[in-house]
Design a protein around this motif. Structure first.
Motif, mmCIF file in Angstrom:
data_model
loop_
_atom_site.group_PDB
_atom_site.id
_atom_site.type_symbol
_atom_site.label_atom_id
_atom_site.label_comp_id
_atom_site.label_asym_id
_atom_site.label_seq_id
_atom_site.Cartn_x
_atom_site.Cartn_y
_atom_site.Cartn_z
ATOM 1 N N UNK A 114 0.823 -1.204 0.000
ATOM 2 C CA UNK A 114 0.000 0.000 0.000
ATOM 3 C C UNK A 114 0.861 1.259 0.000
ATOM 4 N N UNK A 115 1.926 1.253 0.789
ATOM 5 C CA UNK A 115 2.826 2.401 0.804
ATOM 6 C C UNK A 115 3.503 2.585 -0.550
ATOM 7 N N UNK A 116 3.900 1.475 -1.188
ATOM 8 C CA UNK A 116 4.506 1.566 -2.513
ATOM 9 C C UNK A 116 3.529 2.165 -3.512
ATOM 10 N N UNK A 117 2.292 1.673 -3.493
ATOM 11 C CA UNK A 117 1.274 2.170 -4.418
ATOM 12 C C UNK A 117 1.043 3.667 -4.216
ATOM 13 N N UNK A 118 0.858 4.082 -2.976
ATOM 14 C CA UNK A 118 0.626 5.502 -2.710
ATOM 15 C C UNK A 118 1.846 6.341 -3.070
ATOM 16 N N UNK A 119 3.035 5.792 -2.852
ATOM 17 C CA UNK A 119 4.261 6.503 -3.229
ATOM 18 C C UNK A 119 4.373 6.690 -4.723
ATOM 19 N N UNK A 120 4.007 5.657 -5.474
ATOM 20 C CA UNK A 120 4.044 5.773 -6.939
ATOM 21 C C UNK A 120 3.039 6.805 -7.419
ATOM 22 N N UNK A 121 1.843 6.775 -6.852
ATOM 23 C CA UNK A 121 0.818 7.745 -7.243
ATOM 24 C C UNK A 121 1.273 9.170 -6.929
ATOM 25 N N UNK A 122 1.792 9.382 -5.718
ATOM 26 C CA UNK A 122 2.230 10.721 -5.326
ATOM 27 C C UNK A 122 3.400 11.191 -6.195
ATOM 28 N N UNK A 123 4.385 10.320 -6.370
ATOM 29 C CA UNK A 123 5.576 10.701 -7.133
ATOM 30 C C UNK A 123 5.242 10.937 -8.600
ATOM 31 N N UNK A 124 4.349 10.112 -9.154
ATOM 32 C CA UNK A 124 3.937 10.317 -10.548
ATOM 33 C C UNK A 124 3.231 11.648 -10.722
ATOM 34 N N UNK A 125 2.388 11.994 -9.764
ATOM 35 C CA UNK A 125 1.690 13.275 -9.852
ATOM 36 C C UNK A 125 2.666 14.441 -9.688
ATOM 37 N N UNK A 126 3.604 14.306 -8.763
ATOM 38 C CA UNK A 126 4.547 15.390 -8.494
ATOM 39 C C UNK A 126 5.460 15.626 -9.695
ATOM 40 N N UNK A 127 6.116 14.558 -10.166
ATOM 41 C CA UNK A 127 7.042 14.711 -11.287
ATOM 42 C C UNK A 127 6.315 14.805 -12.618
ATOM 43 N N UNK A 128 5.067 14.415 -12.662
ATOM 44 C CA UNK A 128 4.279 14.566 -13.877
ATOM 45 C C UNK A 128 4.086 16.027 -14.239
ATOM 46 N N UNK A 175 6.332 18.215 -14.145
ATOM 47 C CA UNK A 175 7.528 18.582 -14.898
ATOM 48 C C UNK A 175 7.726 17.686 -16.125
ATOM 49 N N UNK A 176 6.712 16.866 -16.446
ATOM 50 C CA UNK A 176 6.755 15.940 -17.580
ATOM 51 C C UNK A 176 7.899 14.944 -17.450
ATOM 52 N N UNK A 177 8.110 14.474 -16.218
ATOM 53 C CA UNK A 177 9.111 13.450 -15.939
ATOM 54 C C UNK A 177 8.416 12.215 -15.393
ATOM 55 N N UNK A 178 8.937 11.078 -15.737
ATOM 56 C CA UNK A 178 8.429 9.833 -15.176
ATOM 57 C C UNK A 178 9.310 9.452 -13.993
ATOM 58 N N UNK A 179 8.709 9.107 -12.855
ATOM 59 C CA UNK A 179 9.549 8.717 -11.716
ATOM 60 C C UNK A 179 10.321 7.432 -11.980
ATOM 61 N N UNK A 180 9.873 6.627 -12.927
ATOM 62 C CA UNK A 180 10.573 5.388 -13.244
ATOM 63 C C UNK A 180 11.861 5.675 -14.020
ATOM 64 N N UNK A 181 11.880 6.771 -14.764
ATOM 65 C CA UNK A 181 13.090 7.165 -15.480
ATOM 66 C C UNK A 181 14.124 7.694 -14.492
#
Length: 134
Positions: A27-41, A43-49
């Motif tokens: 659950x923490x991983x999922x929420x972290x991905x959602x938050x990080x994707x929204x934050x870096x999104x 700036x048009x960056x993917x958190x996976x990159x």
């Protein structure tokens, strides 16, 4: 005889703790991905990159904890605790049968559920890769 009973109880408790910890970590991983994707999104960056690891995504989820969320969690936990233990009360037969049927159906179809989950994960991943180019 008593030693075996204690070992099985300890093993059962360990399994419960591991299962709960795994669920919380996922659950923490999922929420972290959602938050990080929204934050870096923004700036048009993917958190996976950017190369974040599992632990970094899990830690990013802690930024979602705000005062209203903590108050809601405390109120919910207190409401559950005030309800008292209900383990000594028998469950209605229809509820037990319904839960038994649904779990057996999930057990029979677990490969299908996992395949659908993998397809959705792959589609989401491709959508995230193509999203900056649209």
């Amino acid at each position: 005889m008593r030693g075996e009973g204690r070992r099985t109880k300890a093993a059962a408790r360990t399994k419960v703790v591991v299962a709960q910890a795994s669920f919380i970590a996922a659950l923490m991983f999922y929420l972290g991905v959602i938050y990080t994707s929204a934050y870096y999104g923004y700036f048009h960056l993917s958190p996976f990159v950017l190369g974040f690891s599992f632990a970094e995504f899990a830690l990013q989820s802690l930024k979602l904890l705000t005062f209203p969320v903590l108050v809601g969690a405390v109120v919910l936990l207190n409401a559950v605790a005030l309800g008292g233990p209900r383990s000594r009360q028998a469950l209605p037969g229809t509820l037990v049968r319904g839960v038994s049927l649904s779990t057996s159906a999930l057990a029979r179809w677990h490969l299908f559920v996992m395949a659908v989950g993998m397809v959705l994960l792959i589609l989401w991943w491709q959508w995230q890769l193509l999203l900056p180019y649209r």
